[in-house]
Enzyme design. Structure first.
Site, PDB file in Angstrom:
ATOM      1  N   ASN A  83      -9.295   1.293  29.369  1.00  0.00           N
ATOM      2  CA  ASN A  83      -9.075   0.195  28.437  1.00  0.00           C
ATOM      3  C   ASN A  83      -9.882   0.339  27.140  1.00  0.00           C
ATOM      4  O   ASN A  83     -11.036   0.763  27.172  1.00  0.00           O
ATOM      5  CB  ASN A  83      -9.438  -1.140  29.097  1.00  0.00           C
ATOM      6  CG  ASN A  83      -8.532  -1.453  30.265  1.00  0.00           C
ATOM      7  OD1 ASN A  83      -7.358  -1.071  30.269  1.00  0.00           O
ATOM      8  ND2 ASN A  83      -9.067  -2.119  31.273  1.00  0.00           N
ATOM      9  N   LYS A 128      -6.393   2.604  35.079  1.00  0.00           N
ATOM     10  CA  LYS A 128      -6.602   2.004  33.765  1.00  0.00           C
ATOM     11  C   LYS A 128      -7.735   2.640  32.963  1.00  0.00           C
ATOM     12  O   LYS A 128      -8.760   3.030  33.497  1.00  0.00           O
ATOM     13  CB  LYS A 128      -6.905   0.509  33.905  1.00  0.00           C
ATOM     14  CG  LYS A 128      -5.709  -0.336  34.278  1.00  0.00           C
ATOM     15  CD  LYS A 128      -4.604  -0.306  33.248  1.00  0.00           C
ATOM     16  CE  LYS A 128      -4.891  -1.196  32.080  1.00  0.00           C
ATOM     17  NZ  LYS A 128      -4.812  -2.617  32.421  1.00  0.00           N
ATOM     18  N   GLU A 130     -10.969  -4.320  21.441  1.00  0.00           N
ATOM     19  CA  GLU A 130     -10.595  -5.705  21.760  1.00  0.00           C
ATOM     20  C   GLU A 130     -11.746  -6.650  21.428  1.00  0.00           C
ATOM     21  O   GLU A 130     -11.536  -7.753  20.930  1.00  0.00           O
ATOM     22  CB  GLU A 130     -10.215  -5.808  23.234  1.00  0.00           C
ATOM     23  CG  GLU A 130      -8.932  -5.049  23.555  1.00  0.00           C
ATOM     24  CD  GLU A 130      -8.711  -4.905  25.055  1.00  0.00           C
ATOM     25  OE1 GLU A 130      -8.701  -5.925  25.748  1.00  0.00           O
ATOM     26  OE2 GLU A 130      -8.569  -3.766  25.514  1.00  0.00           O
ATOM     27  N   SER A 165     -10.762  -0.544  35.032  1.00  0.00           N
ATOM     28  CA  SER A 165     -10.393  -1.820  35.617  1.00  0.00           C
ATOM     29  C   SER A 165     -11.021  -1.921  37.001  1.00  0.00           C
ATOM     30  O   SER A 165     -11.260  -0.913  37.657  1.00  0.00           O
ATOM     31  CB  SER A 165      -8.872  -1.905  35.708  1.00  0.00           C
ATOM     32  OG  SER A 165      -8.489  -2.742  36.775  1.00  0.00           O
ATOM     33  N   HIS A 225       6.787  -4.049   9.783  1.00  0.00           N
ATOM     34  CA  HIS A 225       7.259  -4.920  10.885  1.00  0.00           C
ATOM     35  C   HIS A 225       7.045  -4.253  12.244  1.00  0.00           C
ATOM     36  O   HIS A 225       7.781  -4.536  13.193  1.00  0.00           O
ATOM     37  CB  HIS A 225       8.737  -5.287  10.721  1.00  0.00           C
ATOM     38  CG  HIS A 225       9.102  -5.745   9.341  1.00  0.00           C
ATOM     39  ND1 HIS A 225       9.032  -7.058   8.955  1.00  0.00           N
ATOM     40  CD2 HIS A 225       9.511  -5.039   8.255  1.00  0.00           C
ATOM     41  CE1 HIS A 225       9.395  -7.147   7.668  1.00  0.00           C
ATOM     42  NE2 HIS A 225       9.680  -5.936   7.225  1.00  0.00           N
TER      43      HIS A 225
END
Ligand code: ARG
Length: 461
Positions: free
Chosen positions: A285, A283, A290, A277, A156
């Site tokens: 990333n 940032k 993704e 970014s 979970h």
């Protein structure tokens, strides 16, 4: 350009129909398979005395020159051809004259396209399997040096029980092993040759289907000609295998995305495998992960396309089946792109060992071990579970870890606690005690690694 079927028609096809009908812009990638199939077909025609040796030689030389010219970029696919099969055949006839027109004896584009797709899918399955194996090698190598890198295991997405990064990596290695086996199963099932099925009902020429099947490396010819030209179940299976593979890569990506966020901070991706970014200077990333997660949807889409494309089709060939190609090609391209980039991203990432271990010290991931400890001291597990539940409640209120309680405090909750409780709650002990087959203890994970290494070696030899 006059159609090869022009005789039957009084009018030229409307150019909009030509544009709509053509598959050349995408099936041009089948040129090698198409030529390979034609070379086998003409060798068989000659052996059976259906074409003369002279014609067969001219055809073979012509086909080889086409292959060479395409490979060298000297023969553009151009426009005006219905598909790759017509392109190769018409180019051949332009080059060698009438002999070229004899190539299609005893064959139809329906068995031709069925053959080309099978040859192509077989080749791509091998390439994808090799890429998966490469990634599995990275996983095992990285697991070997992280046998003592402790992280919380989750259920979970809540900290649950301690494991090691190596144990976690071997979970993915096992998924990928099944992905390879699933692809192998698809390969073995589809490894039958449809050449000679003709349009749907074979041919009146005395062709030798076993001969072409052998020449082209299949185990045997497809046993029923209607089936051979009309099913694309292997395309569905391939897309299904690739969907499952992408699902695995996507779950892996999801975890990497979480782990390189500051909230977890278990890993740091290499600069060469992350992006910045345009506005936020701080940032870094995880775009690769993704994109893998995002592209999974495309591959699922291919599965839906191929399932739906076939569901209502009467036997045998229908033009709907031309739609199998872009779906299958896109699924294959997407999977390969993902595998090519995920491996070096993984190889170059840094595991922040201290952060991983620090996370293990919070969240009471040794609570089960505490209950197991009391059970070993004679309490029934359910009672032990209850005692530890109260302990956790107490510690939570007082912002403490279980190991930070004094022995007196432990004893207030239950007399069975003794000074060996600290050893039992130690992170390393908690992992090492789980030496059951499949578990995270060091020796057990080494065994799991060896199993995967054996699989890799067998597949590579
Ligand atoms: N381009 C077609 C396809 O991809 C080739 C087969 C055409 N056969 C036919 N009878 N029109 O399916």
């Amino acid at each position: 350009m006059a159609k090869m079927w022009a005789g039957r028609f009084a009018k030229e096809t409307d150019s909009k129909v030509d544009d709509f009908n053509t598959s050349l812009p995408f099936d041009c990638r089948l040129y090698e398979e198409d030529i390979q199939g034609s070379l086998a077909h003409v060798a068989m025609l000659e052996k059976q005395g259906i074409v003369t040796t002279k014609d067969a030689q001219d055809i073979q030389e012509g086909l080889k020159s086409i292959l060479k010219d395409i490979n060298e970029g000297k023969l553009p696919f151009g426009q005006g051809f219905e598909d790759i099969h017509m392109f190769v055949e018409e180019t051949l006839t332009n080059r060698i004259g009438d002999a070229g027109k004899r190539l299609h004896t005893g064959r139809s584009r329906n068995d031709q396209v069925a053959l080309d797709m099978r040859l192509y899918v077989k080749k791509e399955i091998k390439e994808i399997q090799a890429l998966i194996l490469d990634f599995m090698k990275s996983l095992t190598a990285m697991a070997r040096v992280n046998l003592e890198t402790y992280i919380p295991g989750y259920t979970h997405l809540q900290r649950a029980q301690p494991i090691t990064i190596a144990h976690w990596m071997m979970a993915y290695a096992n998924m990928l092993k099944r992905d390879i086996r699933r692809l192998q199963n698809t390969y073995d099932l589809m490894n039958e040759c449809p050449l000679g099925c003709g349009a749907l009902a074979t041919t009146t020429y005395p062709i030798d289907r076993n001969y072409t099947s052998d020449l082209l490396g299949f185990t045997q010819p497809v046993d029923n000609s209607l089936d051979g030209v009309s099913d694309r179940d292997y395309c569905i299976e391939l897309c299904s295998d690739l969907s499952i593979l992408m699902m695995h890569l996507s779950r892996f990506s999801e975890e990497i995305i979480a782990w390189c966020s500051l909230e977890f901070h278990y890993i740091e991706l290499d600069d060469a495998f992350s992006t910045g970014s345009s506005i936020m200077p701080q940032k870094k990333n995880p775009d690769i992960c993704e994109l893998i997660r995002g592209k999974t949807g495309r591959v699922y889409g291919s599965l839906m396309t191929s399932l739906t494309m076939l569901k209502g089709l009467p036997l045998a060939y229908n033009k709907d089946m031309q739609e199998d190609k872009e779906a299958v090609f896109d699924a294959i391209d997407t999977v390969k792109q993902c595998l090519v980039v995920v491996k070096p991203m993984f190889d170059t990432m840094t595991i922040l060992k201290e952060n991983c271990e620090y996370a293990c010290l919070h969240g009471y991931i040794n609570a089960t071990d505490c209950a197991d400890y009391l059970t070993r001291k004679g309490l029934p597990f359910r009672d032990a579970y209850h005692v530890v539940g109260s302990l956790v409640g107490y510690c939570n209120k007082n912002h403490m870890a279980l190991n930070e309680l004094s022995l007196e405090q432990f004893k207030e909750f239950n007399e069975a606690f003794d000074k060996d409780v600290y050893q039992a709650l130690d992170l390393k002990t908690c992992v090492e005690m789980r030496k059951v087959l499949g578990g995270p203890s060091q020796n057990e994970v080494v065994r799991q690694i060896q199993m995967i290494e054996r699989f890799i070696n067998e597949r590579c030899s």
